[in-house]
Every structure is written in C-alpha cells, then in structure tokens.
Design an enzyme around this catalytic site. Structure first.
Site, PDB file in Angstrom:
ATOM      1  N   ASP A 122       0.821  -1.210   0.000  1.00 58.90           N
ATOM      2  CA  ASP A 122       0.000   0.000   0.000  1.00 58.90           C
ATOM      3  C   ASP A 122       0.857   1.264   0.000  1.00 58.90           C
ATOM      4  OD1 ASP A 122      -2.067   1.791   0.234  1.00 58.90           O
ATOM      5  OD2 ASP A 122      -2.449   1.387   2.349  1.00 58.90           O
ATOM      6  N   ASP A 332      -0.804   7.283  -6.532  1.00 58.56           N
ATOM      7  CA  ASP A 332      -1.099   6.133  -5.676  1.00 58.56           C
ATOM      8  C   ASP A 332      -1.214   4.874  -6.522  1.00 58.56           C
ATOM      9  OD1 ASP A 332      -1.877   4.679  -3.367  1.00 58.56           O
ATOM     10  OD2 ASP A 332      -3.968   4.842  -4.005  1.00 58.56           O
TER      11      ASP A 332
END
Ligand SMILES: *[C@@H]1O[C@H](CO)[C@@H](O)[C@H](O)[C@H]1NC(C)=O
Ligand SMILES: *[C@@H]1O[C@H](CO)[C@@H](O)[C@H](O)[C@H]1NC(C)=O
Ligand SMILES: *[C@@H]1O[C@H](CO)[C@@H](O)[C@H](O)[C@H]1NC(C)=O
Ligand SMILES: *[C@@H]1O[C@H](CO)[C@@H](O)[C@H](O)[C@H]1NC(C)=O
Ligand SMILES: *[C@@H]1O[C@H](CO)[C@@H](O)[C@H](O)[C@H]1NC(C)=O
Length: 458
Positions: A122, A332
């Site tokens: 992540d 991201d």
C-alpha cells in the site's frame, strides 16, 4: 515527535546469497527487487475464481471511491491519526484500502527462523503489520499465523520507547506494550503491538535480503475481510513505512512497473535502491512535493492536453481543499482510476469529444463523463493520446490503454472520475494511468521519475 526514529532505523542491511549465505552489504550490489502479485492473479490469496471481468471492474470502481474518500478525509485532518477509541468510525482511517481491496500483494519472511507471509502492498499508508499468535477473533488467513514466541529476533516495543509515538494512534497496553488500533475504509480494524523483527525478502535472482530490527505491528485482534492475506506493507512516505525504515540502505529509492489490467498474471516487481533508478531518454522527472500527511506522495499537475486540441489548466481550486499545499494530485498505486476536479475533467472530455469521430454514448453504469461507441472502427480510427503535464516540464504521454476502459462491448469510456464529493476533492493519479510506465520514487532527492516501459517483459 518523530525525531527519535532515525536512531531506531535499521542499522544493518544484509544480503544473504542462497548458496553461501555470505553476508554482503546492499551497497554496490545493484539494489534488489521482489515480485509483486496482482490481487486477481492465480498466485494471490485474494483471487476469487468466481469473479468475472465485470465483477472485477465493479469492485475496482468501489475500491477507487473508497480510497478517494480515505485520501480526502486524511487531507482534511492533515494526518491519518486520531484517537483509537472508535476504530470503526469511518473518519478514523489509517489506509484507504478496504480490507479485501488493494491491488497488489508481496511475499516476504518474518522472524528467525524466517516464516513466509503474503501481504497487501500500500503506497497510501505507512505501518507494516501482520497477524500474530495468539489472535483473538482474527480474520482467517491461508498461511499459518506468525508466532512471535517461536522467533529469536522478535521484540515488543514498550509504550515508553521513543518509537511508540511514531504511530498515528498509540496507547499503552496493560503490559506496557506500545499498542495500535488501525481502522480501514470498510470498518475493518486491526489491533496489536508495535514490535521489531527481522524481515527478509526473496530478491529476484535468488538472493535473500535481510533487514534486522524493522518496526512492524504484530496484530492480535482484527475484524475484516482481508481474505487470506497475512497483513499489509506500508510503502508511504511516513516514518514507519518500509521505505523510510530501509532509508539510506536503499538510498531512499523504490520503483514499480505495473502491467496492464489484462496482464494481471504477469510477474511484476517492486525495486529498491539502485534497482529502482529510472533513467533513459524517454524519462521525465517531476518534484515530489512535501505535504501533510507525509504518508502521501504529492505531485503538481499543471495541465492535461488532448492530442490536436489545446491544453486544459488543472483547476487550482483543488489546492484550497488540500490546505494550500503546493501539490495538487496524489500518485497512488492502489487506486485504480484517476480522479480530477470536475471542471478540468469536463474540459478534457470536451476536447476529446472534438478530436474523435466516434459517436458518444451514455455510460451504461452512469459513472464516466465521456463514453464512445467504437463499433466498426477501422485501423485508422484511433483514440488520441492524452498528456499529463507535471511540474518541472514533465509531460507524460498516456496512450489510450492508460486513459480508456472498455465498459461494454464496443463502448469505451474516458477513465477519469470527478474528484469532488460534497465540494471537496483530492486529485489522484491512479494505476490504470500508471500502467506500462516504470515509476521511480526518490525520497532523498524528492523526485519522481517516469519512463514508458513494457512492464510485463521487464
Ligand atoms: C466484525 O465485522 C462484522 C461485519 O463486518 C460485524 O458484524 C461484527 O460486529 C464485527 N465484530 C466486531 C467485534 O467489531
Ligand atoms: C470486498 O469489499 C467490497 C467493498 O469494497 C465488498 O462489497 C465485497 O463484498 C468484499 N468481498 C469479500 C469477498 O469480502
Ligand atoms: C460535473 O460537471 C457536469 C457538467 O457540469 C455535471 O453534469 C456533473 O453533475 C458534475 N459532477 C459532479 C460529481 O459534480
Ligand atoms: C454502436 O453503433 C452500432 C452501429 O454503428 C450500433 O449498432 C450499436 O447499437 C451502437 N451501440 C450503442 C451502445 O449505442
Ligand atoms: C501516441 O504517442 C505515441 C508515442 O508517444 C505514438 O507512437 C502514437 O502514434 C500516438 N498515438 C496516437 C493515436 O497519436
């Protein structure tokens, strides 16, 4: 608060060759790489054999919105950190993932002797955590739980230790352990003790890289739908992330290269140190802009242009929504779609509609601003490239694979979503847009370098 962390950062990083177990310093070894496993690949414990392209699409949309919501909340609060008292409150989030909802996983080893774990990767959070024995009401995982008692290198951190306040939400347990409670976007939570342990990574090419005394969370209580994964590896920019803990031993550099959605079973890698250097005549570089929370990777996007049409300046209003930081977009790896403020998005869609001969059709899902009927398109009918112009003269030319998704037979849509919810928005450069680019993060020079690449064959 975080100034004491560097002293706890790893003091040593060793590479063991699988043949001779010769300890080598990571310096001068060319860095190292580990395999990334796509959540929908057969190697992933999250892969669901009953899923179909359309169910995967639908859950990628849900995950994108849930992640956008997380970024938005964290930006408003400046930090993904709050009281631990109500872990399920949706505003107290430490990661935008839904428990079953990140895109990539990695396998690594914990403890001495080393035990394998498979965890979600992540870039939008920092803490590394895995489920540990004993685990109270924990979600089921496929691989046996890690047993800290059986490892000679496991150490729990006291709540009086300097590293404890590095957690966004720490508390002191009855046994004076440094305790965390992290909540996720779907109401899942994990609760455990901050600890240190030796982590090891199987580097592509067969070497094993060992990282002693890495801070991580040993989760002893959880609830959620993390499916069968063992935990999570935070690759964010904050103190507790794997990247910051590896620090100077990887020259604060990491990179990845994500293949296209259609190649989800292709092997792709997460690179560290000198393996993470992105260069070449096609590469462009843009500043990574410090922002709050320091977990997120902020860039500045100046304009978006459609081939043959003018450029659209990215609406500055979004900056007000992010507390006047100079960055106006977060890059991201875990958000599928790209989010852009609606005004900019509408102008881009208008320019695009002007530049193509395909008829417009309504999005059957009612999500996207521009969809085209591409039936009967000939070889000469092409969708135009769309260029994202990042600050510092960094144009990233995105071919149609990076900007369009097929939502139904012969119907393709511009894969940009409006970033505003309730008048507040955070722009996100998502992973469809990043496909087939080698993307290098250099947290020491604070630069991001992007180069086109064939990621499935690197
Ligand atoms: C765990 O989650 C389920 C559903 O997500 C919920 O029904 C249950 O109450 C939760 N348990 C706890 C202890 O929070
Ligand atoms: C995964 O999360 C989504 C919400 O993002 C939920 O709708 C779905 O049921 C979850 N799937 C599993 C297998 O838990
Ligand atoms: C974006 O703008 C279009 C056109 O002005 C409007 O129809 C649409 O509702 C807006 N979407 C959002 C999420 O604000
Ligand atoms: C797309 O165009 C074809 C013919 O050009 C037509 O048969 C088809 O119904 C159209 N599809 C949609 C979704 O409008
Ligand atoms: C998109 O850009 C690439 C090179 O950057 C070029 O080869 C290709 O022809 C362009 N596509 C279109 C439709 O113009």
């Amino acid at each position: 608060m975080v100034s004491s962390i560097p002293s706890l950062a790893i003091s040593l990083l060793i590479i063991l060759s699988t043949t001779g177990f010769l300890p080598l310093s990571v310096y001068g070894t060319g860095g190292f790489s580990v395999d990334l496993i796509h959540r929908d690949s057969p190697r992933s414990p999250l892969s669901d054999s009953s899923s179909t392209p359309s169910s995967r699409f639908k859950s990628a949309v849900e995950r994108s919105f849930s992640r956008a919501n997380y970024f938005r909340n964290a930006m408003q609060q400046n930090t993904p950190s709050f009281s631990a008292s109500s872990p399920s409150a949706s505003e107290n989030l430490y990661s935008g993932i839904t428990a079953n909802g990140s895109e990539y996983l990695m396998s690594f080893y914990v403890g001495s002797p080393a035990k394998e774990v498979i965890a979600i990767v992540d870039t939008g959070s920092d803490l590394i955590w895995i489920q540990c024995k004993p685990c109270k009401e924990c979600y089921p995982q496929k691989i046996p739980l890690f047993d800290p008692q059986a490892s000679s290198t496991y150490k729990v951190i006291s709540c009086k230790a300097d590293s404890c306040p590095a957690l966004p939400s720490e508390s002191c347990s009855h046994g004076s352990e440094c305790e965390y409670t992290y909540a996720y976007a779907d109401g899942s939570f994990v609760d455990g003790f901050l600890s240190t342990e030796t982590l090891s990574f199987d580097s592509t090419g067969g070497r094993r890289v060992q990282v002693p005394s890495t801070l991580f969370g040993c989760t002893h209580h959880s609830n959620g739908t993390f499916s069968d994964g063992s935990g999570l590896v935070g690759l964010g920019g904050g103190q507790l992330s794997l990247i910051r803990q590896l620090g100077s031993s990887i020259e604060s550099k990491f990179s990845y290269c994500l293949p296209s959605l259609a190649q989800s079973s292709a092997t792709t890698r997460l690179n560290f140190g000198s393996s993470a250097v992105v260069s070449g005549s096609n590469s462009v570089t843009t500043p990574l802009i410090p922002g709050k929370p320091d977990t997120f990777y902020f860039l500045h996007l100046d304009q978006i242009s459609v081939d043959g049409q003018g450029s659209v300046l990215v609406n500055p209003s979004m900056q007000a929504a992010v507390n006047a930081h100079q960055g106006n977009i977060i890059i991201d790896s875990g958000t599928t779609f790209t989010f852009i403020d609606n005004e900019t998005l509408q102008s881009v869609a208008k320019n695009l509609a002007r530049s193509v001969s395909f008829p417009q059709v309504a999005d059957p899902n009612g999500l996207f601003s521009l969809c085209l009927n591409v039936s009967g398109s000939g070889d000469n009918d092409k969708l135009p490239n769309i260029t994202f112009h990042f600050s510092g003269g960094a144009p990233v030319v995105l071919p149609d694979d990076n900007t369009f998704v097929e939502v139904a037979e012969n119907t393709v849509c511009l894969a940009l979503l409006p970033s505003e919810f309730d008048g507040i928005g955070v722009n996100i450069f998502g992973n469809i847009a990043q496909q087939n680019f080698h993307i290098g993060y250099d947290l020491s020079a604070m630069q991001l370098t992007i180069a086109p690449a064939d990621c499935a064959n690197m």
